[in-house]
Design an enzyme around this catalytic site. Structure first.
Site, mmCIF file in Angstrom:
data_model
loop_
_atom_site.group_PDB
_atom_site.id
_atom_site.type_symbol
_atom_site.label_atom_id
_atom_site.label_comp_id
_atom_site.label_asym_id
_atom_site.label_seq_id
_atom_site.Cartn_x
_atom_site.Cartn_y
_atom_site.Cartn_z
ATOM 1 N N ARG A 27 52.067 32.212 35.206
ATOM 2 C CA ARG A 27 52.347 31.811 36.626
ATOM 3 C C ARG A 27 53.694 32.234 37.115
ATOM 4 O O ARG A 27 53.755 32.295 38.188
ATOM 5 C CB ARG A 27 52.231 30.203 36.701
ATOM 6 C CG ARG A 27 50.764 29.819 36.660
ATOM 7 C CD ARG A 27 50.891 28.270 36.448
ATOM 8 N NE ARG A 27 51.130 27.540 37.653
ATOM 9 C CZ ARG A 27 49.966 27.177 38.292
ATOM 10 N NH1 ARG A 27 48.837 26.904 37.925
ATOM 11 N NH2 ARG A 27 50.516 26.334 39.518
ATOM 12 N N ASN A 105 55.346 19.945 41.110
ATOM 13 C CA ASN A 105 55.037 21.434 41.672
ATOM 14 C C ASN A 105 54.440 21.268 43.150
ATOM 15 O O ASN A 105 53.888 20.504 43.456
ATOM 16 C CB ASN A 105 53.742 21.767 40.965
ATOM 17 C CG ASN A 105 53.427 23.113 41.521
ATOM 18 O OD1 ASN A 105 53.935 23.971 42.068
ATOM 19 N ND2 ASN A 105 51.890 23.530 41.284
#
Ligand code: F6R
Length: 626
Positions: A27, A105
Site C-alpha cells: 500500500r 487509517n
C-alpha cells in the site's frame, strides 16, 4: 493508504503482526510500528516499538531483545503513509495516550478544533498527527468511568471524516477493538481461538479464509474467545456474515519472479481469462452474453454513460469510451473523479454513472458515486476488490478478476479493466441502436476469447524473444533525457499509460500524447536526447501516426517503434523496434499487446535505474485521501 493489523489469540502475536504488515507493504508507507501486551494477554503493560522508514527497522528493535516477546499474544500494528505531520518516528503509529494505545487509517477532519479543546483541557499531544487526538478522547471517557468499548463509541461521536481504528487499553488487557467509520476494516476469527483485524484481507489469509467486511459504522470487539460486532452509534449487537476469500496465500508470493510487478505482468493472460469467466455467461456460446447480474440491466437501460476514474483507471475508461462509442454507438462522457466531484455537471436523463477503480477505495471516485447516489442517478462500479467501499456504494458492481495486485503500479488490474470495457461495448453492440453487422459481432467475440491465449504466446517467458528485445531496447535507451509516448485512436490511452508507468517506477520524465497534438506545442521539446515511443499497430490510425513519427524524427529524436511484425516500412524508419504479434485480430485488441510492451519497457528501465519497482517512492496502492 495506512495499513492496520490487530491480533489477539493463542498464537505468537508479533509474528502475525509483522507478517501481516508485510502483506500490507504494497500500500506504500513511510513508517511502521507495533504495540503489544508484554507477556501473556493478561499482562497489563503495553509496549511499543516503532520507527520511521521500513518495517525492518521495527523488526531490528524487536530483535534487540531476543526471546523477550515470545509469549506475546495480543497486539496491534501499523504502516503509516504521512498525511498530517512528517514521516518521523514520533508521528509513527501506534500512539499511546496514558493507558490507551491505537492505530488509525484515514483523516479526522475536525482535528484542529479537537486539538485546541484538548490543549485547553491541559493535554499535551506528542505528535503532529490527527490520530493521536482520538486517544485523548478515549482516555478522558475511560477516566469518567466508561469501558473501552463505551469510550470508543462516545469518542467517535466527536469525530468528522472517514477513518478506521484499532485500539487497546492497559485497563482491559487482551481486548482489541476495531471501528470502521468509512475506511475499510476486515476481521476474521482465528480457528484456534481469537481474532485478527486488518485494513484489507491480505494479512488474514494465513489464519483464515472466512472474513467479515465490517460495514460503515461497525465496531468489533475481539479477545481470545473470538469477536462480536456492534453498531457504533447505538452500541447494539449486529450480525455480520463472513465472506469466503478466494485468494490463497501462495498466490501472494512472487513465484520466482524478481518483482511482484513482473509476475503480475505475466499473470495478465490468466487474469483476462478469470475476468471473462466472471463476467460472461459461459453457459451459452452466444456472443457477448453477460452473466445475469444487477449491473447488466443498468447497462442495458442506459441512454448515455458518464465514467469517472483516476490515474490508470481513467486511461482504461478513455479506451472504454472509444470502444463503446464505436461498437455500441452510445454517448460516453469521461471525467476525472477529482474534478467532477467539485463541478456542477449537467446530466441528461437516462445517464448511467460508472466508477472504475481497481482498489475500490479511491476517495474521489467514491465521493462521486456517493453524490450521484444521493441524486438518485444509477451507479455502476467496476473494481477488483470484493467488499470494497466503492462496490458497497454503487447500485451494482462488476468485478474484474485480476487477483491480488501487490506491485503499486497497476498492471493486470488495468488490462482486466480494459477487458470489462470491451465486454460492455460488445454487449451493448447487440442493441438496435448499435446497428452492428452480425458477422462483426461474432468475429469480435471470437477474437476476444482468443485474446488471452495470443497475449500469453506473445509474452512468452522471461528468456523469450519479446522479453529479450525489450530488455535490449531498455539498455540502449537508459540514458535518454526524456520519453514521449505517442499514439492515435486506440493507442492514445496506452501512450498515456506508458508514460505514467515510466514516471511511476523509473522516475524518468515521460509524457503521453495523442500523436496529432505534438505540433501544438510539445514538439518544441524534441532533440536528439529525447526518445519518442511510437505506438503504431497496423490499424485505422497507422498512417497518420507514421506522419507524426516523421515530424519528430526530422527534429532529431530517437525513435522506438512498436508496430505490426509485417510493417517493414515502419520498422525501417525507427532506431529501435519492438514488434507486435503477427496474428489476425480486430484492431480493438491491439491495446492489450501495446500495454504489455510499455509495461515491460518501464519495468526494465526501472530495474536498470535500481529503483524500488514494487514500492515506488511517494506512491500508495489505494488512495483513500483526496
Ligand atoms: C498507476 C496507478 C494509479 C491508480 C489510481 C486510481 O499505476 O495505479 O494511477 O490507477 O490511483 O486507483 P484506483 O484504480 O484504485 O481507483
Amino acid at each position: 493508504m495506512c495499513g492496520i493489523v490487530g491480533y489477539v489469540g493463542k498464537r505468537p502475536a508479533l509474528k502475525i503482526l509483522i507478517s501481516g504488515l508485510r502483506r500490507l507493504e504494497y500500500r506504500g508507507y513511510d513508517s511502521a510500528g507495533v504495540a503489544f501486551f508484554e507477556g501473556s494477554a493478561t499482562g497489563s503493560k503495553i509496549h511499543i516499538q516503532k520507527s520511521e522508514g521500513k518495517l525492518e527497522n521495527v523488526e531490528r528493535l524487536l530483535d534487540a531483545s531476543p526471546g523477550r516477546y515470545e509469549d506475546v499474544c495480543c497486539g496491534i500494528g501499523h504502516t503509516r503513509w504521512a498525511t498530517h505531520g512528517k514521516p518521523t518516528t514520533q508521528n509513527a503509529h501506534p500512539h499511546q495516550t496514558g493507558h490507551v494505545v491505537l492505530v488509525h487509517n484515514g483523516i479526522i477532519e475536525n482535528y484542529q478544533t479537537i486539538k485546541a479543546e484538548l490543549i485547553a483541557r491541559g493535554h499535551r499531544p506528542q505528535s503532529e498527527t490527527d490520530s493521536e487526538l482520538l486517544g485523548f478522547l478515549v482516555l478522558e471517557e475511560m477516566n469518567r468511568g466508561s469501558s473501552l468499548f463505551e469510550a470508543v463509541r462516545k469518542s467517535f461521536q466527536r469525530l468528522q471524516g472517514q477513518c478506521s481504528v484499532v485500539i487497546m487499553s492497559e485497563k482491559e488487557p487482551g481486548t482489541v477493538i476495531g471501528v470502521r467509520n468509512g475506511s475499510p476494516l476486515v476481521a476474521a476469527a482465528d480457528p484456534k481461538g481469537g481474532a485478527i483485524l486488518a485494513s484489507d484481507p491480505q494479512p488474514l489469509l494465513e489464519l483464515a479464509r472466512e472474513v467479515v467486511y465490517l460495514e460503515h459504522g461497525d465496531i468489533v470487539v475481539s479477545n481470545d474467545r473470538g469477536m462480536r460486532f456492534y453498531d457504533l452509534e447505538t452500541g447494539a449487537p449486529v450480525e455480520r456474515h463472513p465472506t469466503q476469500l478466494e485468494w490463497s496465500a501462495d498466490r501472494l508470493d512472487k513465484q520466482g519472479f524478481p518483482h511482484y510487478m513482473l509476475k503480475e505482468i505475466y499473470e495478465q493472460p490468466t487474469a483476462l481469462i478469470d475476468t471473462l469467466n466472471g463476467l460472461l455467461d459461459r453457459a451459452t456460446t452466444d456472443p457477448f452474453t453477460l452473466a445475469r447480474q444487477p449491473g447488466v440491466e443498468l447497462l442495458e437501460r442506459a441512454k448515455e454513460i458518464t465514467i469517472v476514474a483516476c490515474g490508470t483507471s481513467w486511461y482504461a475508461a478513455l479506451l472504454g469510451k472509444y470502444w463503446l462509442e464505436r461498437w455500441a454507438r452510445i454517448p460516453v462522457n469521461l471525467e476525472l473523479a477529482s474534478e467532477y466531484r467539485y463541478r456542477d455537471p449537467v446530466m441528461n436523463e437516462g445517464t448511467l454513472l460508472v466508477g472504475i477503480s481497481q482498489s475500490g477505495e479511491t476517495a474521489d471516485t467514491l465521493a462521486v458515486l456517493r453524490k450521484s447516489k444521493k441524486s438518485e442517478i444509477p451507479t455502476l462500479a467496476i473494481t477488483n476488490v470484493r467488499g470494497s467501499s466503492i462496490s458497497r456504494e454503487a447500485s451494482a458492481t462488476f468485478y474484474t478478476c485480476a487477483g491480488p495486485e501487490i506491485g503499486v503500479a497497476a498492471t493486470k488490474s488495468f488490462t482486466t479493466q480494459l477487458l470489462s470495457m470491451l465486454l460492455f461495448s460488445g454487449a451493448l453492440m447487440l442493441k438496435p441502436r448499435a446497428a452492428a453487422v452480425p458477422g462483426d459481432i461474432t468475429r469480435r467475440f471470437d477474437d476476444m476469447i482468443r485474446l488471452p491465449h495470443v497475449l500469453s504466446d506473445y509474452l512468452g517467458d522471461r528468456s523469450g524473444k519479446m522479453a529479450s528485445s525489450i530488455r535490449e531496447t531498455a539498455r540502449a535507451l537508459q540514458l535518454s533525457k526524456g520519453f514521449f509516448f505517442i499514439g492515435r485512436g486506440y493507442s492514445f490511452p496506452i501512450a498515456l499509460e506508458g508514460a505514467l508507468k515510466l514516471k511511476e517506477i523509473a522516475y524518468v520524465h515521460a509524457e503521453g500524447y495523442a500523436a496529432g497534438e505534438l505540433k501544438h506545442g510539445p514538439i518544441a521539446m524534441i532533440d536528439e536526447n529525447m526518445t519518442v515511443v511510437v505506438l503504431a499497430p497496423g490499424d485505422t490510425w497507422r498512417d497518420k501516426t507514421v506522419s507524426n513519427l516523421q515530424e519528430v524524427k526530422a527534429r532529431g529524436a530517437r525513435i522506438l517503434g512498436v508496430g505490426s511484425a509485417s510493417d517493414s516500412e515502419l520498422k525501417s524508419m525507427c532506431d529501435h523496434w519492438i514488434e507486435l504479434p503477427n496474428v489476425q485480430l480486430d484492431e480493438a485488441f491491439m491495446p492489450f499487446f501495446l500495454t504489455a510492451v510499455v509495461q515491460l519497457l518501464s519495468y526494465e528501465l526501472a530495474v536498470l535505474k535500481g529503483t524500488d519497482v514494487d514500492k515506488p517512492r511517494n506512491l500508495a496502492k489505494s488512495v483513500t485521501v483526496e
